[in-house]
Design a protein around this motif. Sequence first.
Motif, PDB file in Angstrom:
ATOM      1  N   VAL A 267      32.304  39.326  49.389  1.00 41.98           N
ATOM      2  CA  VAL A 267      32.474  39.161  47.945  1.00 41.98           C
ATOM      3  C   VAL A 267      33.641  40.022  47.486  1.00 41.98           C
ATOM      4  O   VAL A 267      33.723  41.210  47.818  1.00 41.98           O
ATOM      5  N   LEU A 268      34.550  39.425  46.740  1.00 43.07           N
ATOM      6  CA  LEU A 268      35.710  40.158  46.216  1.00 43.07           C
ATOM      7  C   LEU A 268      35.260  40.961  44.994  1.00 43.07           C
ATOM      8  O   LEU A 268      34.952  40.397  43.945  1.00 43.07           O
TER       9      LEU A 268
ATOM     10  N   LYS B 228      45.613  42.894  45.093  1.00 43.88           N
ATOM     11  CA  LYS B 228      46.554  41.953  45.681  1.00 43.88           C
ATOM     12  C   LYS B 228      46.060  41.517  47.052  1.00 43.88           C
ATOM     13  O   LYS B 228      45.697  42.335  47.879  1.00 43.88           O
ATOM     14  N   LEU B 229      46.053  40.206  47.263  1.00 43.83           N
ATOM     15  CA  LEU B 229      45.581  39.651  48.523  1.00 43.83           C
ATOM     16  C   LEU B 229      46.729  38.992  49.261  1.00 43.83           C
ATOM     17  O   LEU B 229      47.717  38.566  48.657  1.00 43.83           O
TER      18      LEU B 229
END
Length: 405
Positions: free
Chosen positions: A255-256, A262-263
């Motif tokens: 889960v983010l 930033k991904l």
Amino acid sequence: MGYASDENPLIVQNCICRSRDRKLHLANELNRLTDVSQLIIRRPLEQGQLTSWYLQKLIWDEGFNELVNGHNDINFNETELLYTETPFSFPVLSSNTDQIVFEEYGFKSYYRTTNAALVPWNNDVPNNDYIPFQLVVDSGFECTWVIPVINGCVYWKGVKKMSIGGKFLTGYLKELISFRYYNVMDETILVNNIKEKTSYVATDYDQSLKKVSQLRSLVKDPIRRHDFDAQNKSMGNVVLDYVLPDFKTTTTGYVLQDTTAKLDSDVQLLRLYDERFAVPETFFYPELANINNKSGIIKTILESLANCPKLARPLLMANIKCVGGNFDIPGFKHRLFMELRKEIPETYVLKLDDEDDKNKSLTYSWKSGQIFVKKGGFDKVKISKQEYFEKGLNYLQERCSFKAY
């Protein structure tokens, strides 16, 4: 499985699976796989009935080998076994179990029962081995059982089954995600992880749907889109982003938590809206998943109660115990209490076990069996190997199986 002296049980994956490289992995070898994509899984049980003892014995042997770490090798001739099975197991299949236990393994003594029969022994009531009246709601992998236990014995006339469990929830979530986002019909382990990490039972289903509708409209509005995170946070983070596995940095996904982080450009996100609470809502309203003419969990409990003696009904409502892995879904017990309170007479006291139970729902039945042994209950009902060979399988069926009514 575990020794009565152990603090916690060993949890064993009750399955065999084949990975994409066509290798077979038994029991807890599944936990060590780095690539769980497109696994083909086979289990020794079908609809809760143990149909493949060849496979089950392989899994037991693997579990026993793992269990002896920290113990001496198991001497089955000096070891006693407490074994639980699903209610209403077919007698011929239960007899297979009895034969394996005594003739293959050679356990010293043995008793076969259901999870629910052990649960009333898990109590802090002084000078009392078990709670005389308890309604056990057991929601596990295959289905959900409602089982009244009166004076330490299962009241079989009141036992009811609802065919929704963890397996169904995972399958339904696979269908929703595949229809709306990505095709994940072959990704059972991934979807099961998503279900366990993100699902919850809504206190008010309609109100939660309205929140999701508002958030969807924000996403579609280019002017107000930047307000999405703030609105979502104010609504209790109804919508979650789930980072799908890339099998380099993560094999299960996660889960983010920080939506501003930033991904990498190749990261795949799955945004979950009403899927989080719509899937477990099928416990209460199966028709949401197009399962018509089937009772939800509230109606199943009421049907069970109606088949119990009238004088026992208020006593059972005052002692409801929820066990099984599905009750680890946040909000499930609270919602169950709310819905039941609306349906039962006002004169009844309704009491469910505390939500912050020190024993997790998944292992509660095992803990109850442990207490059953320590309080001496097992010694009163166990069947020795000598009794088995002298009196045969019919004797075990009379002692251990359900009683027809």
